[in-house]
Write an enzyme that holds these catalytic residues in place. Structure first.
Site, short mmCIF file in Angstrom:
data_model
loop_
_atom_site.label_atom_id
_atom_site.label_comp_id
_atom_site.label_asym_id
_atom_site.label_seq_id
_atom_site.Cartn_x
_atom_site.Cartn_y
_atom_site.Cartn_z
N ASN A 94 1.17 -1.30 -0.06
CA ASN A 94 -0.35 0.25 0.02
C ASN A 94 0.95 1.15 -0.44
OD1 ASN A 94 -1.87 2.34 0.78
ND2 ASN A 94 -2.13 0.83 2.54
N TRP A 95 0.78 2.03 -1.09
CA TRP A 95 1.71 3.07 -1.39
C TRP A 95 1.80 4.43 -0.79
CZ3 TRP A 95 3.56 2.90 -6.87
CH2 TRP A 95 4.42 1.83 -7.34
N LYS A 96 0.31 4.19 -0.66
CA LYS A 96 -0.44 5.13 0.18
C LYS A 96 -0.12 6.47 -0.68
CE LYS A 96 0.02 3.36 5.03
NZ LYS A 96 0.06 3.16 6.52
N HIS B 86 -9.50 1.01 5.07
CA HIS B 86 -8.40 1.05 6.07
C HIS B 86 -8.28 1.69 7.17
CE1 HIS B 86 -4.24 2.85 6.41
NE2 HIS B 86 -3.86 1.61 6.34
N GLU C 204 -6.26 4.32 8.43
CA GLU C 204 -6.50 5.82 8.04
C GLU C 204 -7.35 6.93 7.00
OE1 GLU C 204 -2.73 6.13 5.74
OE2 GLU C 204 -1.25 5.05 7.10
N GLU D 205 -5.20 -5.12 10.49
CA GLU D 205 -4.14 -3.97 10.70
C GLU D 205 -4.22 -3.49 12.24
OE1 GLU D 205 -1.87 -2.70 6.76
OE2 GLU D 205 -3.95 -1.73 7.49
N GLY E 179 2.94 1.94 10.50
CA GLY E 179 4.25 3.52 10.60
C GLY E 179 4.69 3.92 11.69
N SER F 208 3.94 -1.87 10.50
CA SER F 208 5.41 -1.97 10.44
C SER F 208 5.76 -4.06 9.88
CB SER F 208 5.83 -1.88 11.61
OG SER F 208 5.25 -0.58 11.94
N GLY G 85 3.15 -0.93 4.11
CA GLY G 85 3.04 0.19 4.11
C GLY G 85 4.78 0.54 3.56
N GLY G 86 5.14 1.29 4.28
CA GLY G 86 6.38 2.14 4.24
C GLY G 86 7.22 0.73 3.73
P1 PGA Z 1 3.31 0.06 7.87
O1 PGA Z 1 1.91 0.62 6.84
O2 PGA Z 1 3.75 -1.21 6.98
O3 PGA Z 1 3.98 1.51 6.75
O4 PGA Z 1 2.51 0.33 8.51
C1 PGA Z 1 0.90 -0.50 6.90
C2 PGA Z 1 -0.50 -0.12 6.09
O5 PGA Z 1 -0.92 0.51 6.82
O6 PGA Z 1 -1.31 -0.80 5.18
#
Ligand code: PGA
Length: 249
Positions: free
Chosen positions: A8-10, A94, A96, A166, A172, A211, A232-233
């Site tokens: 997930n590149w956000k 998600h 967020e 999640e 993050g 993470s 994500g990251g």
């Molecule tokens: P992260 O994000 O790997 O940067 O913790 C995961 C996500 O939000 O899908």
């Protein structure tokens, strides 16, 4: 069950950075990985990423969608528009979206149904906050998000559904759930999926997210009912994403 590693590149990567990422990842995936690999770039990079990965098995998806088919919804995109761009999947609910954009369980439910009806594979996210975990409410929160998100869903329609657990406190933050913590919640989610969806609930993949890095991915994905991960990251860099993909063997 085949693992799924999803990135997930956000709100990250320009078209130049995305093209470079694709070039490097395709190179890294020369020995074909045994896991499914999906990437969720920002909307405007979907078409370019579909093209960049057309000779590979990598699937591209959207990070969100609106549940209506079309209309006056400034800034939104529909399932049909995602499909038209070449997307095969969509992340829904998600944390967020839930926290920053006040997305509700009811909206998540509408979106999951609309995605399934349109032929897009939804990756529906659930997860508790730190305060919820610390007050012992993890299972209540996760299971109620699951039930609400899948409310009145047709059991026959869920073949392409994926669930992502999640924990919000792990996203993050560099603070990953331990494999045991993840496995505990995944087992609860599996039990509930069977209750809600009957036999169909047994075949749905449950991804862990929060993470995930090359050095913890393998251990997480070796646990029962941890059928992959949503990254994500660490999905922004082709080397680290490849490290996670090959950790899923
Ligand atoms: P992260 O994000 O790997 O940067 O913790 C995961 C996500 O939000 O899908």
């Amino acid at each position: 069950m085949k693992h799924l590693v999803a990135g997930n590149w956000k709100m990250n990567h320009t078209s130049r950075e995305a093209a470079e990422f694709a070039r490097r990842l395709i190179e890294k995936m020369k020995p074909r990985p045994s896991a499914d690999v999906w990437i969720f770039p920002p909307f405007m990079l979907i078409q370019a990423m579909v093209k960049a990965f057309e000779k590979s098995d990598v699937r591209i998806g959207g990070q969100n969608m609106h549940h209506e088919k079309k209309g006056a919804f400034t800034g939104e995109v529909s399932a049909d528009q995602l499909l038209d761009a070449g997307a095969k999947a969509v992340i829904i609910g998600h944390s967020e979206r839930r926290q920053i954009f006040q997305e509700t369980d009811a909206q998540v439910n509408l979106k999951v149904k609309a995605a399934l009806a349109a032929g897009l594979a939804p990756v529906m996210c659930v997860g508790e906050t730190l305060a919820e975990r610390e007050s012992g409410r993890t299972s209540d929160v996760v299971l109620s998000q699951l039930r609400a998100g899948l409310k009145s869903i047709d059991r026959k329609s869920v073949a392409t559904l994926e669930i992502a657990y999640e924990p919000v406190w792990a996203i993050g933050t560099g603070r990953t759930a331990t494999p045991a913590q993840a496995a505990e919640v995944h087992a609860l989610v599996r039990k509930e999926l069977r209750e809600i969806l009957g036999d169909a609930g047994a075949g749905i993949r449950i991804l862990y997210g929060g993470s995930v890095k090359p050095d913890n991915a393998k251990d997480l994905m070796s646990r029962p009912d941890v059928n992959g991960c949503l990254v994500g990251g660490a999905s922004l860099d082709a080397d680290s994403f490849a490290g996670i993909i090959f950790g899923a063997q």
